[in-house]
Design a protein around this motif. Sequence first.
Motif, PDB file in Angstrom:
ATOM      1  N   ILE A 133      -2.063  10.694  -0.994  1.00 10.16           N
ATOM      2  CA  ILE A 133      -4.006   9.609  -1.266  1.00 10.16           C
ATOM      3  C   ILE A 133      -3.629   8.223  -0.563  1.00 10.16           C
ATOM      4  CG2 ILE A 133      -5.139   8.586  -3.101  1.00 10.16           C
ATOM      5  CD1 ILE A 133      -4.626  11.565  -3.702  1.00 10.16           C
ATOM      6  N   VAL A 134      -4.390   7.516  -0.796  1.00 18.00           N
ATOM      7  CA  VAL A 134      -3.518   5.837   0.164  1.00 18.00           C
ATOM      8  C   VAL A 134      -4.762   4.926  -1.598  1.00 18.00           C
ATOM      9  CG1 VAL A 134      -4.378   4.229   1.851  1.00 18.00           C
ATOM     10  CG2 VAL A 134      -3.743   6.603   2.258  1.00 18.00           C
ATOM     11  N   PRO A 135      -4.595   4.429  -1.538  1.00 21.42           N
ATOM     12  CA  PRO A 135      -5.032   3.800  -3.117  1.00 21.42           C
ATOM     13  C   PRO A 135      -6.418   3.206  -2.633  1.00 21.42           C
ATOM     14  CG  PRO A 135      -2.889   2.871  -3.151  1.00 21.42           C
ATOM     15  CD  PRO A 135      -3.038   3.956  -2.192  1.00 21.42           C
ATOM     16  N   GLY A 136      -7.503   3.039  -2.927  1.00 21.15           N
ATOM     17  CA  GLY A 136      -9.108   2.384  -2.666  1.00 21.15           C
ATOM     18  C   GLY A 136      -9.407   3.593  -1.093  1.00 21.15           C
ATOM     19  N   ALA A 137      -8.572   3.920  -0.840  1.00 19.18           N
ATOM     20  CA  ALA A 137      -9.912   5.150   0.155  1.00 19.18           C
ATOM     21  C   ALA A 137     -10.898   5.995  -0.191  1.00 19.18           C
ATOM     22  CB  ALA A 137      -8.744   6.147   0.405  1.00 19.18           C
ATOM     23  N   VAL A 138     -12.071   6.724   0.486  1.00 26.91           N
ATOM     24  CA  VAL A 138     -13.033   7.823   0.038  1.00 26.91           C
ATOM     25  C   VAL A 138     -13.048   8.708   1.156  1.00 26.91           C
ATOM     26  CG1 VAL A 138     -15.626   7.060   0.154  1.00 26.91           C
ATOM     27  CG2 VAL A 138     -14.227   5.209  -0.997  1.00 26.91           C
ATOM     28  N   ILE A 139     -12.599   8.643   0.117  1.00 31.58           N
ATOM     29  CA  ILE A 139     -12.825  10.805   0.807  1.00 31.58           C
ATOM     30  C   ILE A 139     -13.406  11.676   0.844  1.00 31.58           C
ATOM     31  CG2 ILE A 139     -10.655  12.760   0.691  1.00 31.58           C
ATOM     32  CD1 ILE A 139      -8.280  10.443  -0.071  1.00 31.58           C
ATOM     33  N   VAL A 167       1.004  -1.415  -0.099  1.00 28.15           N
ATOM     34  CA  VAL A 167      -0.157  -0.042   0.042  1.00 28.15           C
ATOM     35  C   VAL A 167       1.071   1.506  -0.254  1.00 28.15           C
ATOM     36  CG1 VAL A 167      -1.763   1.142   1.259  1.00 28.15           C
ATOM     37  CG2 VAL A 167      -1.952  -0.907   1.386  1.00 28.15           C
ATOM     38  N   LYS A 168       1.316   1.725  -1.205  1.00 29.87           N
ATOM     39  CA  LYS A 168       1.877   2.996  -1.282  1.00 29.87           C
ATOM     40  C   LYS A 168       0.489   4.832  -1.231  1.00 29.87           C
ATOM     41  CE  LYS A 168       6.164   2.035  -2.550  1.00 29.87           C
ATOM     42  NZ  LYS A 168       6.437   0.578  -1.777  1.00 29.87           N
ATOM     43  N   ARG A 169       1.113   5.073  -0.435  1.00 30.62           N
ATOM     44  CA  ARG A 169       0.441   6.205  -0.716  1.00 30.62           C
ATOM     45  C   ARG A 169       0.825   7.407  -1.710  1.00 30.62           C
ATOM     46  NH1 ARG A 169      -1.677   9.043   3.687  1.00 30.62           N
ATOM     47  NH2 ARG A 169      -1.370   7.088   5.561  1.00 30.62           N
ATOM     48  N   THR A 216      -9.405   1.683  -6.402  1.00 36.47           N
ATOM     49  CA  THR A 216      -9.166   3.069  -6.945  1.00 36.47           C
ATOM     50  C   THR A 216      -9.546   4.357  -5.621  1.00 36.47           C
ATOM     51  OG1 THR A 216     -10.034   2.503  -8.561  1.00 36.47           O
ATOM     52  CG2 THR A 216     -10.642   4.719  -9.103  1.00 36.47           C
ATOM     53  N   PRO A 217      -8.765   5.780  -5.052  1.00 31.20           N
ATOM     54  CA  PRO A 217      -8.502   6.408  -4.482  1.00 31.20           C
ATOM     55  C   PRO A 217     -10.352   6.756  -4.464  1.00 31.20           C
ATOM     56  CG  PRO A 217      -6.545   6.817  -5.082  1.00 31.20           C
ATOM     57  CD  PRO A 217      -7.213   5.349  -6.529  1.00 31.20           C
ATOM     58  N   VAL A 218     -11.350   7.664  -4.320  1.00 31.90           N
ATOM     59  CA  VAL A 218     -12.888   7.695  -5.007  1.00 31.90           C
ATOM     60  C   VAL A 218     -12.715   9.734  -3.649  1.00 31.90           C
ATOM     61  CG1 VAL A 218     -15.327   8.088  -5.688  1.00 31.90           C
ATOM     62  CG2 VAL A 218     -13.255   5.741  -5.628  1.00 31.90           C
ATOM     63  N   PHE A 219     -12.992  10.800  -4.718  1.00 30.41           N
ATOM     64  CA  PHE A 219     -12.909  11.588  -4.138  1.00 30.41           C
ATOM     65  C   PHE A 219     -14.499  11.810  -4.156  1.00 30.41           C
ATOM     66  CE2 PHE A 219      -7.869  12.635  -4.484  1.00 30.41           C
ATOM     67  CZ  PHE A 219      -8.272  12.741  -3.366  1.00 30.41           C
ATOM     68  N   VAL A 220     -15.412  12.527  -2.593  1.00 30.82           N
ATOM     69  CA  VAL A 220     -17.044  12.284  -3.332  1.00 30.82           C
ATOM     70  C   VAL A 220     -17.310  13.829  -2.581  1.00 30.82           C
ATOM     71  CG1 VAL A 220     -18.914  11.779  -2.321  1.00 30.82           C
ATOM     72  CG2 VAL A 220     -17.596  10.192  -3.142  1.00 30.82           C
ATOM     73  N   VAL A 221     -17.456  14.226  -3.716  1.00 34.15           N
ATOM     74  CA  VAL A 221     -17.979  16.471  -2.377  1.00 34.15           C
ATOM     75  C   VAL A 221     -19.447  16.327  -2.195  1.00 34.15           C
ATOM     76  CG1 VAL A 221     -18.684  18.910  -3.672  1.00 34.15           C
ATOM     77  CG2 VAL A 221     -16.741  17.338  -4.615  1.00 34.15           C
ATOM     78  N   GLY A 222     -19.402  16.999  -0.708  1.00 34.73           N
ATOM     79  CA  GLY A 222     -20.714  16.942  -0.294  1.00 34.73           C
ATOM     80  C   GLY A 222     -21.027  18.361   0.371  1.00 34.73           C
ATOM     81  N   HIS A 223     -22.176  19.253   0.180  1.00 37.56           N
ATOM     82  CA  HIS A 223     -22.695  20.364   0.722  1.00 37.56           C
ATOM     83  C   HIS A 223     -22.721  20.362   1.717  1.00 37.56           C
ATOM     84  CE1 HIS A 223     -22.316  21.933  -3.371  1.00 37.56           C
ATOM     85  NE2 HIS A 223     -22.811  20.872  -4.027  1.00 37.56           N
ATOM     86  N   ARG A 267     -17.775   0.700  -2.363  1.00 38.87           N
ATOM     87  CA  ARG A 267     -17.351  -1.389  -2.971  1.00 38.87           C
ATOM     88  C   ARG A 267     -16.871  -0.741  -4.433  1.00 38.87           C
ATOM     89  NH1 ARG A 267     -23.546  -3.095  -2.238  1.00 38.87           N
ATOM     90  NH2 ARG A 267     -22.713  -4.359  -3.761  1.00 38.87           N
ATOM     91  N   PHE A 268     -16.698   0.466  -4.772  1.00 39.86           N
ATOM     92  CA  PHE A 268     -15.693   0.299  -5.816  1.00 39.86           C
ATOM     93  C   PHE A 268     -14.558   0.333  -5.819  1.00 39.86           C
ATOM     94  CE2 PHE A 268     -13.623   3.947  -9.073  1.00 39.86           C
ATOM     95  CZ  PHE A 268     -14.148   2.275  -9.459  1.00 39.86           C
ATOM     96  N   ALA A 269     -14.160   1.462  -4.951  1.00 43.23           N
ATOM     97  CA  ALA A 269     -13.350   1.516  -4.497  1.00 43.23           C
ATOM     98  C   ALA A 269     -12.467   1.113  -3.890  1.00 43.23           C
ATOM     99  CB  ALA A 269     -12.940   2.917  -3.354  1.00 43.23           C
ATOM    100  N   LYS A 270     -12.795   0.041  -2.831  1.00 48.82           N
ATOM    101  CA  LYS A 270     -12.349  -1.185  -1.823  1.00 48.82           C
ATOM    102  C   LYS A 270     -12.055  -2.472  -3.031  1.00 48.82           C
ATOM    103  CE  LYS A 270     -12.538   1.103   1.245  1.00 48.82           C
ATOM    104  NZ  LYS A 270     -11.791   2.584   2.178  1.00 48.82           N
ATOM    105  N   ALA A 271     -12.670  -2.775  -3.967  1.00 52.27           N
ATOM    106  CA  ALA A 271     -12.659  -3.560  -5.670  1.00 52.27           C
ATOM    107  C   ALA A 271     -11.892  -3.865  -5.558  1.00 52.27           C
ATOM    108  CB  ALA A 271     -14.121  -4.394  -5.736  1.00 52.27           C
TER     109      ALA A 271
END
Length: 454
Positions: A85-91, A67-69, A207-214, A200-204
Motif C-alpha cells: 500500500i502506498v501512503p496517501g493512496a485512495v484505492i 514514500v515507502k509502500r 493516510t491510505p484510504v480503501f473505498v468499497v464500490g458496488h 483530499r483527506f488522504a493526500k493531506a
Amino acid sequence: MGKNKAVFVCKECGYESNRWLGKCPSCGAWNSFVEYNEKKKGKGNGGFKFDVSTPPTPLDKIDFKSVKRFETKIGEFDRVLGGGIVPGAVILIGGEPGIGKSTLLLQVSYKLAKMGSRVLYSTSEESLQQISLRANRLNAVSGDILLSSEYSVNKIIKYAEDVKPGVLIVDSIQTIYDEDTDAQQGSVTGIKACTSKLIRFAKATNTPVFVVGHVTKGGIVAGPKILEHMVDAVIYLEGDGNRGYRILRNAKNRYGSTDEIGLFEMHSDGLREVNDPTEIFLTRETESISGSVLTVTIEGSRPLLLEIQAIAAETKYGVPQRSVNGPEYKRVTTLIAVLEKRLHLFLGNQDIFLNVVGGLKIRDPGIDAAILMAIYSSYSSKVIRKDTVFIGEVGLGGELRAVEGMKRRADEAIRFGIKNIVIPYYIKENIESSKAKIMKCKNVSSIMEYLRDV
Ligand SMILES: Nc1ncnc2c1ncn2[C@@H]1O[C@H](COP(=O)(O)OP(=O)(O)OP(=O)(O)O)[C@@H](O)[C@H]1O
Ligand SMILES: [Mg+2]
C-alpha cells in the motif's frame, strides 16, 4: 440568484455533456447519462479543512525516497497493489454484491492491526454487530481495528482525524453522503463529492484510504466507473460465486503494473490465498473428453495452465448460437471463421458454447490455438489427450504465431507433467526438454497433421 450549472455525466465512463444524450459519444453506452448538479448548499463546506495545494516546487527537490509502500503480508493482495500500500493512496475496491469485498478488507485490517497499525473501518452498510460476527468467524478480532457506523463523509473524516489510523476503510461509497451538497446518497454527484473529500483527506494526511464500490451484474450502478478517474488504484474482486474462487484484478494503478492478479478461495473462515493457481483452472477429471483442450496463459508475471472447453452441436432452431465465457466473443467468432475457411469445417449449422474452466476473463492471444482446437475437437468428436497443450496466436491465414513468454509457458506445462507441447514454428526462445515432446507447427493444418499421428 446565480444559476446552478447542471451537466450530464455518463455513468459508464464519466464523459460530461451540457445536455442529455441517448448515446455516449465517448464510450458508446446507451442511456447512460444522468444529471449531475454541481449546486452547493449555502453553508460552506462544513468546516472541511484539508487543503492539498502546494506552491510550485522544483521536481528535483521532492523527496520521493520517503514514500515507502507497506505490505499487508497477504501476498496475493500485495501483488495486485504492486507490492504493497502506498501512503496517501485512495484505492477503490469494486465487485458484485456478496463477492467478498468486506471480508477481504476485514482480513487486510486484521493483518495490518497485527503488525501494529491502527485501522479505522467505517461502515454504512452493516451494523457493528454484523461486522463483529464476521470478524469472529474470520478470526480477525483485534483492538486495533476501530469500527464506526457512519453515513456522513464529514463525520467519517472527523473520526479519522481523531483516531489517526494507519489505514481508513470506507464501506461503501454508495451509502455515504456529503451534507455540503444537495446530492442524494449513491447519486453521481454524491459519490463524486464524497470521494473528492476522501481524496483530499488522504493526500493531506498521507493516510491510505480503501473505498468499497458496488458493481452489479447488469453493469455499473452510478459510481465506480466515474470514480476510476479520481482514485489512484482500482481493484476488482471477481469470481465464480458458486465455485468459491475469487480473482482480484487491478484495473488501474498509478503506482504499479495492472497485469497482476490475486487468487483466493472463499471458505467459512474467509478468503484463503491460492498458492498453486494452475489447479483452479483445470477440472479434476483426468480422463480426456472431446472439446476439452489445455493451454498456458500468462496473467501478470504468472503462467497458468488452463482448460478450454467447447461444445459444438447441431442447431435445432433458427440461428446458430454462440456462447462464450472467458475469452473475447469477437476473438472466438474470428477463430470459428478460421476453422471454416482454412480447415473447411462447416460450422454454420452448429451451436457453439465455449468456456474457460475457473471463469477467468482472458485477453491473451496465446490461447487462440487451444480455443480453435477445443471447437475442432468437439465438432469432430476427436478426443485430444490431456497431456497435450497448445500455445500460440492464430492469424486469419491460419498461421500459428509466437506470443510473449513462450518459454515460461512451456516450462509451466512441463511442471504439470504435460508430455506434448504444440507451439509455433518460428519462436525466438530455445524450447527444448527431455521431459516433453515439443511440436513446432507453422499453421493450423500442420497441427492437424500432427494430431493424425498421435
Ligand atoms: N459462513 C460462511 N461460510 C462460507 N462462506 C461465507 C460464510 N458467510 C459468508 N460467506 C461468504 O462471504 C460472502 C459475503 O462476503 P462479504 O459480505 O464480504 O461480501 P461483500 O462483497 O462485502 O458483499 P456486500 O456487497 O453485500 O457488501 C458470501 O457471498 C459467501 O461467499
Ligand atoms: Mg460488504
